[in-house]
Structures are given as structure tokens and as C-alpha cells.
Design a protein around this motif. Structure first.
Motif, PDB file in Angstrom:
ATOM      1  N   CYS A 267      -3.742  43.959  58.584  1.00 32.69           N
ATOM      2  CA  CYS A 267      -2.802  43.298  59.489  1.00 32.69           C
ATOM      3  C   CYS A 267      -1.678  42.621  58.717  1.00 32.69           C
ATOM      4  O   CYS A 267      -1.905  41.971  57.698  1.00 32.69           O
ATOM      5  CB  CYS A 267      -3.551  42.266  60.336  1.00 32.69           C
ATOM      6  N   ARG A 268      -0.443  42.771  59.232  1.00 34.05           N
ATOM      7  CA  ARG A 268       0.703  42.040  58.703  1.00 34.05           C
ATOM      8  C   ARG A 268       1.035  40.847  59.605  1.00 34.05           C
ATOM      9  O   ARG A 268       1.043  39.709  59.175  1.00 34.05           O
ATOM     10  CB  ARG A 268       1.923  42.956  58.589  1.00 34.05           C
ATOM     11  N   ASP A 269       1.317  41.099  60.884  1.00 37.14           N
ATOM     12  CA  ASP A 269       1.597  40.048  61.858  1.00 37.14           C
ATOM     13  C   ASP A 269       0.500  40.059  62.905  1.00 37.14           C
ATOM     14  O   ASP A 269       0.255  41.087  63.549  1.00 37.14           O
ATOM     15  CB  ASP A 269       2.949  40.281  62.546  1.00 37.14           C
ATOM     16  N   PHE A 270      -0.151  38.908  63.107  1.00 35.31           N
ATOM     17  CA  PHE A 270      -1.285  38.807  64.026  1.00 35.31           C
ATOM     18  C   PHE A 270      -0.900  37.940  65.219  1.00 35.31           C
ATOM     19  O   PHE A 270      -0.559  36.773  65.067  1.00 35.31           O
ATOM     20  CB  PHE A 270      -2.493  38.203  63.301  1.00 35.31           C
ATOM     21  N   HIS A 271      -0.928  38.534  66.412  1.00 40.49           N
ATOM     22  CA  HIS A 271      -0.570  37.830  67.642  1.00 40.49           C
ATOM     23  C   HIS A 271      -1.787  37.781  68.564  1.00 40.49           C
ATOM     24  O   HIS A 271      -2.464  38.792  68.756  1.00 40.49           O
ATOM     25  CB  HIS A 271       0.550  38.558  68.385  1.00 40.49           C
TER      26      HIS A 271
ATOM     27  N   PRO B 134      -7.172  38.786  54.242  1.00 37.07           N
ATOM     28  CA  PRO B 134      -6.065  37.836  54.046  1.00 37.07           C
ATOM     29  C   PRO B 134      -4.874  38.411  53.302  1.00 37.07           C
ATOM     30  O   PRO B 134      -3.759  37.906  53.425  1.00 37.07           O
ATOM     31  CB  PRO B 134      -6.713  36.692  53.265  1.00 37.07           C
ATOM     32  N   VAL B 135      -5.088  39.478  52.546  1.00 43.85           N
ATOM     33  CA  VAL B 135      -3.996  40.085  51.782  1.00 43.85           C
ATOM     34  C   VAL B 135      -3.007  40.746  52.745  1.00 43.85           C
ATOM     35  O   VAL B 135      -3.385  41.584  53.558  1.00 43.85           O
ATOM     36  CB  VAL B 135      -4.529  41.123  50.781  1.00 43.85           C
ATOM     37  N   GLY B 136      -1.758  40.352  52.650  1.00 43.97           N
ATOM     38  CA  GLY B 136      -0.725  41.007  53.454  1.00 43.97           C
ATOM     39  C   GLY B 136      -0.392  40.327  54.759  1.00 43.97           C
ATOM     40  O   GLY B 136       0.587  40.687  55.411  1.00 43.97           O
ATOM     41  N   VAL B 137      -1.181  39.328  55.206  1.00 43.82           N
ATOM     42  CA  VAL B 137      -0.883  38.639  56.455  1.00 43.82           C
ATOM     43  C   VAL B 137       0.293  37.685  56.222  1.00 43.82           C
ATOM     44  O   VAL B 137       0.206  36.768  55.419  1.00 43.82           O
ATOM     45  CB  VAL B 137      -2.104  37.850  56.971  1.00 43.82           C
ATOM     46  N   ARG B 138       1.380  37.914  56.941  1.00 44.31           N
ATOM     47  CA  ARG B 138       2.563  37.066  56.760  1.00 44.31           C
ATOM     48  C   ARG B 138       2.836  36.185  57.980  1.00 44.31           C
ATOM     49  O   ARG B 138       3.573  35.215  57.893  1.00 44.31           O
ATOM     50  CB  ARG B 138       3.796  37.921  56.464  1.00 44.31           C
ATOM     51  N   ARG B 139       2.263  36.530  59.151  1.00 47.71           N
ATOM     52  CA  ARG B 139       2.524  35.756  60.366  1.00 47.71           C
ATOM     53  C   ARG B 139       1.264  35.667  61.213  1.00 47.71           C
ATOM     54  O   ARG B 139       0.526  36.648  61.376  1.00 47.71           O
ATOM     55  CB  ARG B 139       3.627  36.422  61.195  1.00 47.71           C
ATOM     56  N   VAL B 140       1.025  34.469  61.762  1.00 44.08           N
ATOM     57  CA  VAL B 140      -0.028  34.264  62.758  1.00 44.08           C
ATOM     58  C   VAL B 140       0.629  33.607  63.964  1.00 44.08           C
ATOM     59  O   VAL B 140       1.273  32.562  63.844  1.00 44.08           O
ATOM     60  CB  VAL B 140      -1.168  33.382  62.214  1.00 44.08           C
TER      61      VAL B 140
END
Length: 512
Positions: free
Chosen positions: A214-218, A236-242
Motif C-alpha cells: 500500500c502507498r495511500d491508505f484510505h 510499513p515500507v512505502g506507506v506515504r499517506r493514511v
């Protein structure tokens, strides 16, 4: 104008048998243009053939569909904003089919050119809007499709393992164990109550042949337990937005969830809007919760964007943002009932010299608060690119007080003023004063108060509850044309002045 290479590719993909035979003969360098041509013309079967023999380790939708492909930007058509649902599904189906075959026959090959694909990057393709038309795939839909694909491949792996174990037991000779094979899909994910189970199951197959990153998690309208379980399952690697908007968490819920977000050490953007934070209901327990919340935010070292819109934070901004380690570049505080002291804190904070985007919509800028706003804009004028002051009760007189400092924001690109009771005269003044801002290319302005029907104006003299339906369309058309003429005569015909919130909604921190 299309290049000759693209026109030839388009002709080739129009006839699948010819395209299929040609894939073994064509150089790998032509695959990207063939992919673009097949995607543009919705040749889903050819797309599957291309994926099945993809000669590169990575297939990135953003690059192939023209999002960041500078090399081909002048010759190849950009598909940004219009990826077709059937084409996206075809690519996913091809990935699943390839993995199933690899699991069944690890050494089998039907083509001279073997698929080298290991990463499918689908980030930035789908629309967050769930109602995006029959030919478009929403972020929610793509999340479900990808989750089901991961589960399907994982189940198929288990079945192949069972059959392989039986064959091995029945064989007298030793058989070589095939090397594990896997593929990674990078995607933006959107989940709510109806898709929670399938995404949770997919994320729990992280060791399977098809892995979801996941990059952006909504997420919307999930329980605290559900949110935590998904956050814990994300790599956690690569997640830039929650993005946790509309989850009604409250201070205690946020304190429960945020420790699990601090795992994402490279997190850049956090959206906590509509989280049911209201300082009017402060007790000793919730006050402690705010301090804990501030401490957790301070554990996000890379955070650049924070959204607390629709939270009542009156007088508590210093406490909430005081532990942040680095300056924010985007801060959204719409309808937060801020006080002059809150804006004074921002003036003196580490964020003042870094803010590129600021949303203070929904505040009533009376004299005291307007003065604090002017002081804040003065401090952030060197960096500010995007300013939202929608529904802020800005009259012509208040706008006139604001304009001198606003015009010192020399890098301003976007200005949102929709929903303010400005007259035609006030809008003309706005045009005349802001033409000095060379980068101001988008202004979302309100319908002038003198363009509403007389009956509507009589029923709602403050213009707080007037809708577009009560606008005199002929009168507004005259005003709109006059504003356009003023812009053209000032050499700013390229600037977009509109009452449409759709243009504004397409803007994003990562596009600044």
C-alpha cells in the motif's frame, strides 16, 4: 499529434492474432508504446498478452499511461484521468493467470519471451470517488478486485502444494522442489465496512505469491478494532499517506489508533478530519487524550501534511502541534473554530516558513480574527501556494482589508473563496488586484450576491443558505463574461476563474 511509432502500434493491436505473433519478434523497447495503444483503444485481450510476456521487472501504470512519462509527453497521448475499468481488470486477470500457471508448471513456457514482471505499480490510477461512472474504476472497486486476486492466487498455491505433496508421496524418485515465485502489486487502497473482510484476508496472505503493498491508505466508517487490524497488516515500507476521515474516533480512539500509525516512519500525509474531536467537551480524561495525541503526532518524523478539518480545536492548536519534529507544508483546519491565539501560534511556529497549503475555510473572520489572519499570511507569504478561505463570511469590505497581504503571497497558485458573500464589484476588485500574482492560475470564486434572485435574497439576507439553484443564470453569465474580459485584457487569459468545486477537488498535496 501521434507519432508514427504510436500509429503503427495502434494498428498492430487492433488485430490480436497479428499482435500475438509479433510479440516474440518485436524488441522489448516497443512494449510500452504497445501497452499505451492497447489501453487507449481498450484492447483487453492484447493487454493480457502483453502482461503475459512483459519483458521488464516493473509495469507502472503512472509511467505507461502518461502521468510522468516526459520522454513521450510530446508524442504520446496521456491517459491521465481516464483509465478504463475493463483494461485495469484485464491487466489484473493477466497477472493472476500468469501466477497460476507459474504455480502449476514452474518450468513451462508457451512463448519464446518469458514474463519478467515482478512489480505491478497501480498507484495513482483509480478515483477515490465511488460514483465515477460505468467505465471508470473507483478506488474502492480496485481495492476489492486486487484483494480477491491475492486471495485467489494464495488459495491456488495451497491447492498446488497439496497436489504436489501427494505426487511426491506416490513417486519413488526424488523430485526437485520448485523455487518460490512471487509478484508484488503496489496500490492505493480504500476500505469501508463492506470491503473490510476481503481486504483483511488479502493482507494476511503477505507471504503468498501475490503480495499487496500500500502507498495511500484510505478508510471510512470502520471500528477502532478494524482500523487497527488493517494498519497492523500493512507493510510499513512505502506507506506515504493514511486517511482516516469519517471514522468518528474521538480523542480516545485516535490515541488508540495513532501508535499503530507510527510504524510508518516515512509517512508524509495524515488525514484525521471528521474525527469527532471537540474541545468544548473537554474533561480531565480528554485533555490527557489531547496531550497523548500530540505526543503520537510528534513520533512521525517525516509528516508534511496534516488535516484536522471539522474538529473543534479552539485555543488548543499549540498543544496539538507543539510536539511535531519537522515543519508542516500542508495544514487543513477547515471549520475548526480557531481563535486569534491559534493563528498567532502558527505565526510563531516552525511551520510559518514552510506552509505551502493552508485551509482555514468555515471560519467567521470578524475583525480580531481577520487581523490575525493577515499577520499569518504575512509570515507564510514566501512559501504559500494554495489558500482556501471558503465560507468565511468574507464581505467586500473584509476582502479589501485582506487583499494587500494576499497580494504579497507572490507564489500563490490556487485561491478558494467559494461560499463568501462577495458582490460583482468585490470580484472585479479581486481580479484587478490579484493579476499581479504571476502563478495564480486557479481561483474558485462564489456566485456574486447580486446574482441571486430577489426572492432568494429576501428570504436569506445573509446568503448563508443560498444554493446554486437560486442564482439568476443570465445575470451570472454576464458577470462571468466580464471577469473573463478583465483577465484577458490584463494578459491573464490562461488563469482559470470558476465557481466549480470539481476543479478544486482535483488538487492534492502531492501535486503541489
Amino acid at each position: 499529434m501521434h507519432s508514427l511509432v504510436f500509429l503503427c502500434a495502434r494498428r498492430l493491436v487492433s488485430h490480436r492474432p497479428s499482435a500475438r505473433r509479433a510479440l516474440d519478434l518485436l524488441p522489448a523497447e516497443l512494449y510500452p508504446v504497445l501497452f499505451r495503444a492497447a489501453f487507449l483503444d481498450r484492447r483487453t485481450l492484447v493487454l493480457q498478452d502483453l502482461v503475459a510476456t512483459w519483458p521488464f521487472p516493473i509495469l507502472s501504470f503512472q509511467q505507461l499511461l502518461g502521468h510522468h512519462d516526459q520522454q513521450h509527453s510530446s508524442h504520446q497521448p496521456s491517459l491521465r484521468g481516464r483509465p478504463n475499468k475493463l483494461c485495469i481488470q484485464a491487466v489484473i486477470m493477466a497477472v493472476v493467470a500468469h501466477l497460476r500457471q507459474a504455480l502449476e508448471e514452474p518450468c513451462h513456457g508457451t512463448s519464446k519471451r518469458q514474463c519478467r514482471l515482478r512489480v505491478l505499480d497501480m498507484t495513482g490510477v483509480q478515483d477515490l470517488d465511488t460514483d465515477c461512472g460505468p467505465n471508470r474504476m473507483s478506488l474502492w472497486s480496485s481495492t476489492v478486485v486486487l484483494a480477491k486476486a491475492c486471495i485467489e492466487v494464495s488459495k491456488h498455491k495451497n491447492e498446488c502444494h497439496k497436489h504436489g505433496s501427494k505426487r511426491q508421496k506416490g513417486s519413488s524418485g526424488a523430485s526437485a522442489t520448485p523455487q518460490p515465485f512471487s509478484m508484488e502489486i503496489r496500490a492505493d487502497l480504500f476500505v469501508n465496512g463492506t470491503s473490510f473482510n476481503v481486504l483483511r484476508d488479502a493482507l494476511q496472505t503477505a507471504a503468498g505469491p501475490l503480495r499487496l503493498r500500500c502507498r495511500d491508505f484510505h478508510t471510512e466508517e470502520l471500528s477502532i478494532t478494524g482500523i487497527v487490524s488493517l494498519l497492523e497488516s500493512l507493510d510499513p515500507v512505502g506507506v506515504r499517506r493514511v486517511d482516516l476521515r469519517f471514522n468518528n474516533l474521538g480523542p480516545s480512539g485516535l490515541c488508540t489508533v495513532l501508535p499503530h500509525i507510527t510504524r510508518f516512519t516515512k509517512l508524509l500525509s495524515l488525514n484525521l478530519s471528521y474525527s469527532n474531536v471537540d474541545v468544548r467537551r473537554l474533561t480531565s480524561r480528554t485533555d490527557t487524550g489531547l496531550r497523548q495525541l500530540a505526543a503520537q503526532l510528534g513520533r512521525l518524523p517525516c509528516l508534511k501534511e496534516l488535516n484536522f478539518s471539522s474538529s473543534r480545536l479552539s485555543g488548543n492548536l499549540r498543544q496539538l502541534l507543539g510536539d511535531l519534529q519537522a515543519p508542516l507544508e500542508s495544514l487543513e483546519l477547515a471549520f475548526c473554530y480557531l481563535l486569534p491565539g491559534d493563528l498567532a501560534f502558527l505565526c510563531q511556529s516552525i511551520h510559518a516558513l514552510a506552509l505551502r497549503r493552508l485551509d482555514l475555510s468555515g471560519h467567521n473572520f470578524t475583525e480580531n480574527l481577520l487581523q490575525s489572519l493577515c499577520q499569518l499570511l504575512e509570515e507564510i507569504s514566501a512559501s504559500l501556494l494554495h489558500l482556501d478561505l471558503m465560507e468565511c463570511h468574507l464581505t467586500d469590505a473584509r476582502l479589501a482589508d485582506l487583499l494587500p497581504v494576499l497580494c504579497r503571497c507572490s507564489r500563490l497558485r490556487c485561491l478558494g473563496l467559494f461560499g463568501n458573500p462577495l458582490s460583482t464589484s468585490g470580484l472585479k476588485t479581486l481580479v484587478r488586484k490579484t493579476v499581479v500574482l504571476p502563478d495564480l492560475h486557479l481561483v474558485v470564486y462564489p456566485y456574486p450576491v447580486d446574482c441571486y434572485s430577489q426572492e432568494s435574497s429576501r428570504l436569506a439576507p445573509t446568503f448563508d443558505h443560498l444554493s446554486e439553484d437560486t442564482v439568476d443564470k443570465d445575470r451570472f453569465a454576464v458577470v462571468s463574461a466580464e471577469l473573463a474580459r478583465m483577465l484577458a485584457s490584463s494578459g491573464r487569459a490562461d488563469a482559470v476563474w470558476t465557481t466549480s468545486l470539481c476543479c478544486h477537488g482535483a488538487l492534492d498535496y502531492f501535486t503541489l
